[in-house]
Write an enzyme that holds these catalytic residues in place. Structure first.
Site, PDB file in Angstrom:
ATOM      1  N   ASN A   9       0.639  -0.936  -0.183  1.00 34.23           N
ATOM      2  CA  ASN A   9       0.265  -0.339   0.306  1.00 34.23           C
ATOM      3  C   ASN A   9       0.859   1.813   0.012  1.00 34.23           C
ATOM      4  O   ASN A   9       1.980   1.510   0.731  1.00 34.23           O
ATOM      5  CB  ASN A   9      -1.263  -0.372   1.637  1.00 34.23           C
ATOM      6  CG  ASN A   9      -1.458   1.167   1.148  1.00 34.23           C
ATOM      7  OD1 ASN A   9      -1.833   2.226   0.735  1.00 34.23           O
ATOM      8  ND2 ASN A   9      -2.517   1.362   2.590  1.00 34.23           N
ATOM      9  N   TRP A  10       1.148   1.787  -1.381  1.00 32.27           N
ATOM     10  CA  TRP A  10       1.786   3.285  -1.618  1.00 32.27           C
ATOM     11  C   TRP A  10       0.992   4.286  -0.634  1.00 32.27           C
ATOM     12  O   TRP A  10       1.958   5.527  -0.245  1.00 32.27           O
ATOM     13  CB  TRP A  10       1.950   3.065  -2.824  1.00 32.27           C
ATOM     14  CG  TRP A  10       3.450   2.218  -3.116  1.00 32.27           C
ATOM     15  CD1 TRP A  10       3.341   0.935  -2.904  1.00 32.27           C
ATOM     16  CD2 TRP A  10       3.479   2.573  -4.734  1.00 32.27           C
ATOM     17  NE1 TRP A  10       3.821  -0.050  -4.123  1.00 32.27           N
ATOM     18  CE2 TRP A  10       4.239   0.996  -4.985  1.00 32.27           C
ATOM     19  CE3 TRP A  10       4.474   3.061  -6.036  1.00 32.27           C
ATOM     20  CZ2 TRP A  10       4.385   0.462  -6.004  1.00 32.27           C
ATOM     21  CZ3 TRP A  10       4.135   3.150  -7.360  1.00 32.27           C
ATOM     22  CH2 TRP A  10       5.248   1.071  -7.101  1.00 32.27           C
ATOM     23  N   LYS A  11       0.143   4.081  -0.050  1.00 32.62           N
ATOM     24  CA  LYS A  11      -0.643   5.269   0.178  1.00 32.62           C
ATOM     25  C   LYS A  11      -0.575   6.828  -0.667  1.00 32.62           C
ATOM     26  O   LYS A  11      -0.353   6.540  -2.107  1.00 32.62           O
ATOM     27  CB  LYS A  11       0.116   5.788   1.556  1.00 32.62           C
ATOM     28  CG  LYS A  11      -0.933   4.407   2.903  1.00 32.62           C
ATOM     29  CD  LYS A  11       0.269   4.545   4.188  1.00 32.62           C
ATOM     30  CE  LYS A  11      -0.280   2.730   4.502  1.00 32.62           C
ATOM     31  NZ  LYS A  11      -0.021   3.619   6.028  1.00 32.62           N
ATOM     32  N   HIS A  99      -9.435   1.463   4.812  1.00 30.10           N
ATOM     33  CA  HIS A  99      -8.311   1.537   5.524  1.00 30.10           C
ATOM     34  C   HIS A  99      -8.286   2.143   6.400  1.00 30.10           C
ATOM     35  O   HIS A  99      -9.430   2.828   6.898  1.00 30.10           O
ATOM     36  CB  HIS A  99      -7.677   1.739   4.830  1.00 30.10           C
ATOM     37  CG  HIS A  99      -5.721   2.084   5.570  1.00 30.10           C
ATOM     38  ND1 HIS A  99      -5.460   2.823   6.533  1.00 30.10           N
ATOM     39  CD2 HIS A  99      -5.260   0.667   4.941  1.00 30.10           C
ATOM     40  CE1 HIS A  99      -3.883   2.160   6.166  1.00 30.10           C
ATOM     41  NE2 HIS A  99      -3.896   1.005   5.673  1.00 30.10           N
ATOM     42  N   GLU A 101      -7.036   4.261   8.071  1.00 32.47           N
ATOM     43  CA  GLU A 101      -7.003   6.204   7.767  1.00 32.47           C
ATOM     44  C   GLU A 101      -8.554   6.586   6.739  1.00 32.47           C
ATOM     45  O   GLU A 101      -8.657   7.642   6.850  1.00 32.47           O
ATOM     46  CB  GLU A 101      -5.490   5.830   6.682  1.00 32.47           C
ATOM     47  CG  GLU A 101      -4.413   5.669   7.481  1.00 32.47           C
ATOM     48  CD  GLU A 101      -3.086   5.222   6.733  1.00 32.47           C
ATOM     49  OE1 GLU A 101      -3.278   5.199   5.499  1.00 32.47           O
ATOM     50  OE2 GLU A 101      -2.183   4.926   7.333  1.00 32.47           O
ATOM     51  N   GLU A 171      -5.562  -5.467  10.781  1.00 31.87           N
ATOM     52  CA  GLU A 171      -4.507  -4.705  10.833  1.00 31.87           C
ATOM     53  C   GLU A 171      -5.004  -3.645  12.650  1.00 31.87           C
ATOM     54  O   GLU A 171      -5.584  -2.233  12.247  1.00 31.87           O
ATOM     55  CB  GLU A 171      -4.965  -3.154   9.741  1.00 31.87           C
ATOM     56  CG  GLU A 171      -4.272  -3.380   8.681  1.00 31.87           C
ATOM     57  CD  GLU A 171      -3.393  -2.683   7.354  1.00 31.87           C
ATOM     58  OE1 GLU A 171      -2.831  -2.730   6.536  1.00 31.87           O
ATOM     59  OE2 GLU A 171      -4.138  -1.414   7.298  1.00 31.87           O
ATOM     60  N   GLY A 177       2.095   2.001  11.383  1.00 22.76           N
ATOM     61  CA  GLY A 177       3.015   2.741  10.447  1.00 22.76           C
ATOM     62  C   GLY A 177       4.371   3.867  11.428  1.00 22.76           C
ATOM     63  O   GLY A 177       4.500   4.318  12.418  1.00 22.76           O
ATOM     64  N   SER A 217       2.844  -2.173  10.335  1.00 22.92           N
ATOM     65  CA  SER A 217       5.338  -2.380  10.647  1.00 22.92           C
ATOM     66  C   SER A 217       5.290  -3.871  10.593  1.00 22.92           C
ATOM     67  O   SER A 217       6.500  -4.221  11.221  1.00 22.92           O
ATOM     68  CB  SER A 217       5.212  -1.983  11.773  1.00 22.92           C
ATOM     69  OG  SER A 217       4.473  -1.170  12.110  1.00 22.92           O
ATOM     70  N   GLY A 239       4.993   1.581   4.721  1.00 19.90           N
ATOM     71  CA  GLY A 239       6.447   1.337   4.888  1.00 19.90           C
ATOM     72  C   GLY A 239       7.177   0.831   3.574  1.00 19.90           C
ATOM     73  O   GLY A 239       7.641   1.028   3.129  1.00 19.90           O
TER      74      GLY A 239
HETATM   75  P1  PGA Z   1       2.323   0.514   7.594  1.00 15.60           P
HETATM   76  O1  PGA Z   1       1.215   0.263   7.273  1.00 15.60           O
HETATM   77  O2  PGA Z   1       3.561  -1.260   7.039  1.00 15.60           O
HETATM   78  O3  PGA Z   1       3.464   1.043   7.241  1.00 15.60           O
HETATM   79  O4  PGA Z   1       2.396   0.162   9.218  1.00 15.60           O
HETATM   80  C1  PGA Z   1       0.465  -0.756   6.485  1.00 15.60           C
HETATM   81  C2  PGA Z   1      -0.794  -0.379   6.374  1.00 15.60           C
HETATM   82  O5  PGA Z   1      -1.084   0.974   6.559  1.00 15.60           O
HETATM   83  O6  PGA Z   1      -1.601  -1.164   5.075  1.00 15.60           O
END
Ligand code: PGA
Length: 255
Positions: A9-11, A99, A101, A171, A177, A217, A239
């Site tokens: 997931n490049w966000k 997600h 976010e 998640e 993150g 993470s 990340g």
């Molecule tokens: P992260 O993000 O690996 O940077 O913790 C995971 C995600 O949000 O899908």
């Protein structure tokens, strides 16, 4: 055998130049990944770079492209939105839905997410449905109840055909993150719980067929232990998916 998936997931990261470079770096090692029908890589770049990824992924079987979001609407006067039909028309195969976010910053709730899932499935796109608890819920030891509500109010509204055509990602928000990964035991316990709930609502056969990914993470150091757990079928990586070398190691951590 369930499908194993490593999704990146490049966000809201990269630009055209760095997206192309990242894609090239990831595919450079393609032959070492050992991908097949039951071990896939999914890349979710930002919308402007979907077409670049789609063009390039055509040369790599079992490497698929996901969108990070889609509209709950069919089409029409929704300025700024992207429909599942549009995504399907350019051959996007997966879409992230729910997600944390999106839930947190864009107020996306269960009913809206259910509509997005239905839009995706109507267009033959596989939703990757994300769920997971915030830190205070984990501290209060209420995470099972919290996750059960996220499932009950959204994906468990789907019929059997619907539930079979999605992927789940657990998640925990406190791990996203933060560098604070759930331990393999903590993750496995929740994955097993989600699978039990699937079996209770549908059937054991259905539960056993659904891929449940872990996200939060994931890195090259912890990937192998996480993916070695019985109910963890891969990862949703943020990340670490932006570093081709590390992402390659994560892909290779899954057997
Ligand atoms: P992260 O993000 O690996 O940077 O913790 C995971 C995600 O949000 O899908």
């Amino acid at each position: 055998m369930r499908k194993k998936i490593i999704a990146g997931n490049w966000k809201m990261n990269t630009d055209k130049t760095s997206a192309v470079a990242l894609f090239n770096d990831i595919t450079e090692n393609y032959d070492t990944y050992g991908l097949h029908e039951k071990k896939q890589v999914v890349l979710a770049p930002p919308f402007p770079f979907l077409n670049i990824a789609l063009d390039k992924s055509a040369d790599y079987p079992y490497l698929y492209v996901a969108a990070q979001n889609c509209s709950e609407h069919d089409k029409g006067a929704y300025t700024g939105e992207v429909s599942a039909h549009m995504l399907a028309s350019v051959c996007v195969k997966y879409v992230l839905v729910g997600h944390s976010e999106r839930r947190q910053y864009f107020n996306e709730g269960d009913l809206l997410l259910l509509e997005k899932i239905k839009q995706a499935q109507r267009n033959e796109i596989i939703p990757i449905f994300c769920c997971g608890e915030p830190l205070e819920i984990r501290m209060a030891n209420e995470h099972f109840k919290f996750i059960k509500a996220q499932l009950d109010n959204c994906i468990f509204q789907l019929n059997e055909e619907g539930i079979k055509n999605l992927v789940i990602a657990y998640e925990p928000i406190w791990a996203i993150g933060t560098g604070q990964t759930a331990s393999p035991e903590q993750a496995q316990e929740v994955h097993a719980f989600i699978r039990e709930e699937l079996a209770r609502h549908y059937s054991k056969e259905v539960a056993d067929s659904i891929s449940i990914l872990y996200g939060g993470s994931v890195n090259w150091k912890n990937a192998m232990d996480l993916f070695g757990c019985a109910d963890i079928d891969g990862g949703l990586v943020g990340g670490a998916s932006l570093k081709a070398d590390e992402f390659a190691e994560i892909i290779c951590s899954i057997k």
